[in-house]
Write a protein that holds these residues in place. Sequence first.
Motif, short mmCIF file in Angstrom:
data_model
loop_
_atom_site.label_atom_id
_atom_site.label_comp_id
_atom_site.label_asym_id
_atom_site.label_seq_id
_atom_site.Cartn_x
_atom_site.Cartn_y
_atom_site.Cartn_z
N ALA A 80 -58.29 43.34 -29.70
CA ALA A 80 -57.62 42.60 -28.62
C ALA A 80 -58.62 41.74 -27.84
CB ALA A 80 -56.92 43.57 -27.68
N ALA A 85 -57.26 34.66 -29.86
CA ALA A 85 -55.97 34.93 -29.23
C ALA A 85 -56.12 36.17 -28.37
CB ALA A 85 -54.89 35.13 -30.30
N HIS A 87 -55.94 39.13 -25.75
CA HIS A 87 -54.94 39.76 -24.89
C HIS A 87 -55.50 41.12 -24.49
CE1 HIS A 87 -54.11 40.58 -29.11
NE2 HIS A 87 -53.74 41.78 -28.74
N PRO A 144 -55.51 41.10 -34.12
CA PRO A 144 -55.55 40.32 -32.88
C PRO A 144 -54.22 39.62 -32.60
CG PRO A 144 -56.85 39.27 -34.60
CD PRO A 144 -56.39 40.57 -35.15
N ASP A 145 -53.42 39.41 -33.63
CA ASP A 145 -52.19 38.64 -33.43
C ASP A 145 -50.93 39.41 -33.83
OD1 ASP A 145 -52.84 38.77 -36.04
OD2 ASP A 145 -52.73 36.64 -36.46
N TYR A 148 -50.61 44.91 -38.38
CA TYR A 148 -50.55 44.73 -39.83
C TYR A 148 -50.20 46.07 -40.47
CZ TYR A 148 -52.82 40.13 -39.43
OH TYR A 148 -53.12 38.83 -39.13
N HIS A 169 -46.56 42.78 -31.53
CA HIS A 169 -47.41 43.61 -30.68
C HIS A 169 -46.68 44.38 -29.61
CE1 HIS A 169 -51.67 41.84 -30.98
NE2 HIS A 169 -51.61 43.07 -31.40
N ARG A 175 -41.76 41.33 -37.95
CA ARG A 175 -41.69 39.87 -37.92
C ARG A 175 -41.47 39.29 -39.30
NH1 ARG A 175 -46.80 37.80 -34.73
NH2 ARG A 175 -46.28 38.29 -32.60
N THR A 196 -63.83 38.16 -38.40
CA THR A 196 -64.45 36.93 -37.94
C THR A 196 -64.75 35.97 -39.10
OG1 THR A 196 -66.63 37.90 -38.14
CG2 THR A 196 -65.55 38.08 -36.00
N ASP A 198 -62.34 35.41 -41.45
CA ASP A 198 -61.02 35.03 -41.95
C ASP A 198 -60.77 35.57 -43.36
OD1 ASP A 198 -60.73 33.74 -39.58
OD2 ASP A 198 -60.96 31.71 -40.38
N LEU A 234 -57.40 35.04 -44.46
CA LEU A 234 -56.66 35.67 -43.37
C LEU A 234 -55.93 34.64 -42.51
CD1 LEU A 234 -56.04 38.24 -41.71
CD2 LEU A 234 -58.28 38.03 -40.67
N ALA A 235 -56.52 33.45 -42.36
CA ALA A 235 -55.89 32.43 -41.53
C ALA A 235 -54.74 31.74 -42.25
CB ALA A 235 -56.94 31.41 -41.09
N ARG A 237 -53.25 32.95 -44.96
CA ARG A 237 -52.41 33.98 -45.56
C ARG A 237 -52.21 33.74 -47.06
NH1 ARG A 237 -47.23 34.05 -43.19
NH2 ARG A 237 -47.41 31.92 -42.45
N HIS B 95 -47.72 35.75 -26.54
CA HIS B 95 -49.06 35.20 -26.39
C HIS B 95 -49.34 34.23 -27.52
CE1 HIS B 95 -50.54 37.93 -29.50
NE2 HIS B 95 -49.73 38.79 -28.96
N PHE B 96 -50.23 33.33 -27.21
CA PHE B 96 -50.56 32.27 -28.14
C PHE B 96 -51.16 32.85 -29.41
CE2 PHE B 96 -53.58 29.05 -29.62
CZ PHE B 96 -52.68 28.04 -29.86
N ARG B 97 -50.75 32.33 -30.55
CA ARG B 97 -51.18 32.90 -31.81
C ARG B 97 -51.97 31.86 -32.62
NH1 ARG B 97 -49.00 33.74 -37.10
NH2 ARG B 97 -49.67 35.75 -37.89
N ALA B 99 -54.61 32.27 -36.03
CA ALA B 99 -55.19 33.32 -36.86
C ALA B 99 -56.68 33.16 -37.13
CB ALA B 99 -54.43 33.42 -38.17
N GLY B 100 -57.16 31.94 -37.26
CA GLY B 100 -58.48 31.74 -37.83
C GLY B 100 -59.63 31.83 -36.85
N MET B 101 -60.80 32.18 -37.36
CA MET B 101 -62.02 32.20 -36.56
C MET B 101 -62.98 31.10 -37.00
SD MET B 101 -62.88 34.51 -34.11
CE MET B 101 -64.56 35.13 -34.27
N MET B 115 -54.32 25.70 -26.77
CA MET B 115 -54.53 26.80 -25.82
C MET B 115 -54.31 26.28 -24.39
SD MET B 115 -55.31 29.87 -26.70
CE MET B 115 -56.03 31.41 -26.16
#
Lengths: 468, 209
Positions: A80, A85, A87, A144-145, A148, A169, A175, A196, A198, A234-235, A237, B95-97, B99-101, B115
């Motif tokens: 988180a 993202a 939170h 984080p989003d 899973y 979340h 979803r 970190t 992806d 990961l980004a 998918r 919340h804003f989504r 995915a990537g870093m 953002m």
Amino acid sequence: MTHWTPDPTFYPSPREAVTAPAEKLAYVAAFDRAASRPDAIVVLDTDPDSPDYGRVVGWTDLPHLGDELHHFGWNACSSALCPTAPHPHVERRYLIVPGLRSSRIHVIDTQPDPRQPQVVKVIGPEELAKRAGYSRPHTVHCGPDGIYLSALGGADGAEGPGGVAILDHTTFEVRGAWEADRGPQFLAYDVWWHLTQDVLVTSEWGTPSMIEDGIIGELLLGRRYGHAIHFWDLAKRRHVQRVDLGDQYQMPLELRPAHDPTKSYGFVGVVISVEDLSASIWLWHRDSDAWAVTKVIDIPAEPADPADLPDLLKPFGAVPPLVTDIDLSVDDRFLYVSCWGTGELRQYDVSDPMHPVQTGSVHLGGIVRRTAHPAAPDEALAGGPQMVEVSRDGRRVYVSNSLYGAWDDQFYPDGVGAWLAKLDVDVDAGGLIPDERFFPHGDEFRGLRVHQTRLQGGDASSDSYCFP
Amino acid sequence: MTVTTWATLAALGAFHGLNPAMGWLFAVARGLQERSRAVLLRSLLPIAAGHLASVGIVAALVTATRSVTASTTLAVVGGVLLVAFGLWRLLSQRHFRWAGMRLSAAQLAGWSFLMSSAHGAGLMLLPVLVAEPVPGGHPGHLTAAPVGALPGLAAAGVHTVAMLGTALVIAMLVYEVLGVGVLRRAWFNVDRLWAGVLVAAGLVTLIQA
């Protein structure tokens, strides 16, 4: 509910998570093999200063029968704090508890009384099927989003493909399926990531019909269970690469990536080689632009008198180690390996991940050995160290003894029993010994079998970190 | 624009820069991941650019519209919008989504833009911009619009410089001195405060109208 400062159990880096206070409670998934009584989340007292240390202090029955609780996880964790993202003001509060057999997903609130968790929501199998197209939910990770959730089977009786579903979340609604493009992936089991970078990684077990009535010898010898791991973007998918371990290496299950987000390696345990019944641990790592795997630990089968073996193993005259769970300490130094067949928990120093060095071993149970626990030296134990969980500071290791209902019955046909042990780790020199004060077993679990343990505040396999 | 106006714009910029969700934390994470201060510093520029774009659009629209309408309508509509948006931020669970870093500079600017926009960063400047006297010339004259947008862009520029400066100081402080452990204690719930400021800004705008 949001807070003014981050949940105190969230840590930005593994380095800081190691300094976390010791857990006071542990949550254990317990199930009734006969499906005649509800499965339960059992609460254990892990505070050595408490009069109830090592005992069952809480018990939450589930509302239905036949769920077969297995793995579970937290709604939120250190991820988180990830910057893309963030939170940070949600709470680590709810346990997301799937029924592997029923495909129901339970949301269990550990507040206000952490010793008496409450079931606050049940997501039926039809919702998982309709929204994500999956069944047999397995691994839970707090992302984080979203949450899973890996799943082994397809919807509406379909064998597959298995895959990953995303849960909201805060509402915990399903979803949808996570994958935008699954490529050649069909079998599913575990999921974890290099957050970190992806990168998401998945492993393979089998479809529902391949596992739910027990391991099928012909399929195993026919090399039909999973033997590959998959790397994903990961980004985006999307499936990126399938890495085959070789079809003799049946069932690469638990995935343990390095906690240090700057590292690009992880360990996966293989249950059995059909060539010599050995188990193995593999390291995944980058090889220029692609991913590669290297076998770094080999654990041979142990010869045995067929008279001492269950029917399934009699023809082989040997006990396979059956590595069914592994766990990596938060500082990425020690890897724990459960040999459920031979009844052994091994500790390896993996500071140099390519060259693990064994630093500890504890025998408990085992198909042939039946080693007793020092707290009850006259009781031969069935089952072996199976699910293994490591405290955040790396000083305590918890093991439970059930693998999976139908498979327990095949390898321990005269009953697997129920026990959970805690081992104390020498974090400086390596090595581990059973804690004689901590051995809940037998009637304490009221006839249920015990599977995964989660520690209050998080543990080595629950959290991911975005900062080194 | 008065000194107070500029100071307010800069203060709001500092407030935005302070928010970890607006980018400095992402820059720190990228710096730590690559073990490079240069990566941290390089990350802040696209983040500021994205913020500037988000805030600039709103500010330019407000000042340009104001120069042609010169009425209280804008203030009332804007104020109501702001209060509603603030309340939504305060009460909604979404919340804003993203995915990537591992983002390119352009993607990073895009992340920052989204953002900032999702958080209503530009809207927060509304009371300051609306309070400004209507620029000289002929109210209602359409050709005034492009010129009218200029004060808005200048306002967004000043605001963003303050935002970037604050983000830079905090990011370097965390990266070099404090370490990310400070997040556990010091990351107070900016989102809630932020939503409160949005509501307050809306009310101020309405009162001024």
